[in-house]
Design an enzyme around this catalytic site. Sequence first.
Site, PDB file in Angstrom:
ATOM      1  N   HIS A   5      17.088  41.433  13.036  1.00 22.61           N
ATOM      2  CA  HIS A   5      16.022  41.538  14.341  1.00 22.61           C
ATOM      3  C   HIS A   5      17.164  40.805  15.631  1.00 22.61           C
ATOM      4  CE1 HIS A   5      13.953  40.408  10.415  1.00 22.61           C
ATOM      5  NE2 HIS A   5      13.273  41.208  10.898  1.00 22.61           N
ATOM      6  N   GLY A  21       5.732  36.309  24.038  1.00 23.27           N
ATOM      7  CA  GLY A  21       5.754  36.848  24.282  1.00 23.27           C
ATOM      8  C   GLY A  21       6.508  38.319  23.825  1.00 23.27           C
ATOM      9  N   ARG A  44      15.594  46.704  18.663  1.00 26.81           N
ATOM     10  CA  ARG A  44      14.360  47.326  18.821  1.00 26.81           C
ATOM     11  C   ARG A  44      13.438  47.548  20.023  1.00 26.81           C
ATOM     12  NH1 ARG A  44      11.657  45.709  12.821  1.00 26.81           N
ATOM     13  NH2 ARG A  44      13.339  45.953  11.886  1.00 26.81           N
ATOM     14  N   GLY A  90       3.549  31.062  26.749  1.00 22.89           N
ATOM     15  CA  GLY A  90       2.721  32.826  26.781  1.00 22.89           C
ATOM     16  C   GLY A  90       1.579  32.759  27.375  1.00 22.89           C
ATOM     17  N   MET A 184      -2.150  32.951  19.486  1.00 20.60           N
ATOM     18  CA  MET A 184      -1.634  33.370  18.448  1.00 20.60           C
ATOM     19  C   MET A 184      -0.422  33.226  17.777  1.00 20.60           C
ATOM     20  SD  MET A 184      -3.097  37.241  18.982  1.00 20.60           S
ATOM     21  CE  MET A 184      -2.371  37.691  17.220  1.00 20.60           C
ATOM     22  N   GLU A 185       0.570  31.750  18.624  1.00 17.88           N
ATOM     23  CA  GLU A 185       2.312  32.071  17.719  1.00 17.88           C
ATOM     24  C   GLU A 185       2.018  30.741  17.659  1.00 17.88           C
ATOM     25  OE1 GLU A 185       1.304  35.467  19.197  1.00 17.88           O
ATOM     26  OE2 GLU A 185       1.598  33.763  20.827  1.00 17.88           O
ATOM     27  N   SER A 207      -4.782  33.564  30.174  1.00 21.50           N
ATOM     28  CA  SER A 207      -4.758  34.856  30.760  1.00 21.50           C
ATOM     29  C   SER A 207      -6.683  35.170  30.483  1.00 21.50           C
ATOM     30  CB  SER A 207      -4.581  36.043  30.149  1.00 21.50           C
ATOM     31  OG  SER A 207      -4.260  35.730  28.543  1.00 21.50           O
ATOM     32  N   ASP A 208      -6.964  34.528  29.766  1.00 17.54           N
ATOM     33  CA  ASP A 208      -8.894  35.431  29.617  1.00 17.54           C
ATOM     34  C   ASP A 208      -9.408  34.018  29.380  1.00 17.54           C
ATOM     35  OD1 ASP A 208      -9.067  35.779  26.499  1.00 17.54           O
ATOM     36  OD2 ASP A 208      -6.970  35.842  27.260  1.00 17.54           O
TER      37      ASP A 208
END
Length: 242
Positions: A5, A21, A44, A90, A184-185, A207-208
């Site tokens: 990767h 992210g 990628r 993030g 999520m990380e 962010s929210d």
Amino acid sequence: MVTAHISAAPGDFAPDVLMPGDPRRARRIAETILQDARLVTDVRGVEGYTGTYRGVPLSVLASGMGMPSVTIYATELFRFYGVRRIVRVGTAGGIPASVGLRDVVVATAAHTDSAMGSRRIDGVHLSHAASFDLAAAAAHAAEAGDGAGPRAHIGPVFTTDHFYLERPALFERLEAHGTLAVEMEAAGLYATAAAEGGRALAVLTVSDHVRHAEALTPAERETDFDRAVTIAATALLPETIS
């Protein structure tokens, strides 16, 4: 050394890496805070850059979304590229009302509902904790910048595999246990650092919010994270962490 990767050559990455992210966020970090940034990988479409920050070598590489993706990139950086410290920069969803939009959360620990950690050591539920020196340095950097922007909060977050699952009762219980935000990380990054002998931290922009319907726009998510990036990069400076 080329991994599945990452296409960088040996020595292309600095020992310290900022890890957003979003690949576009990684490019913006390279353009705005790194001096003499150069592209070192773009497999990628995930771009990685190395330059300097206040005269100290620093790299930035995107992780993608979720624990599996951040675990892949962090493992390859720690194991094959000599990286020693990774700070995730993030976004997260605020949980208590005291954590507002654009505030910064320094994640000292990461609770999780993911089964990934339970696969590392049979019969053991790992503690997903930030590296103390990085967390302390980030807290100091945040305190030094108080009054210069959004508020900073220090404490645990919740790392989940689910983005759209509605669980208001769960967030109420997490808030009762002092949890500041959901993302999520972080738990995946912390577990990987522990396994690979590295150090890790997450510095997150809210962010929210899970309590009410307010959120940054996609464009704002890419740009309204300057304070978090400054805190994260400052925490990696030798004079800050010593």
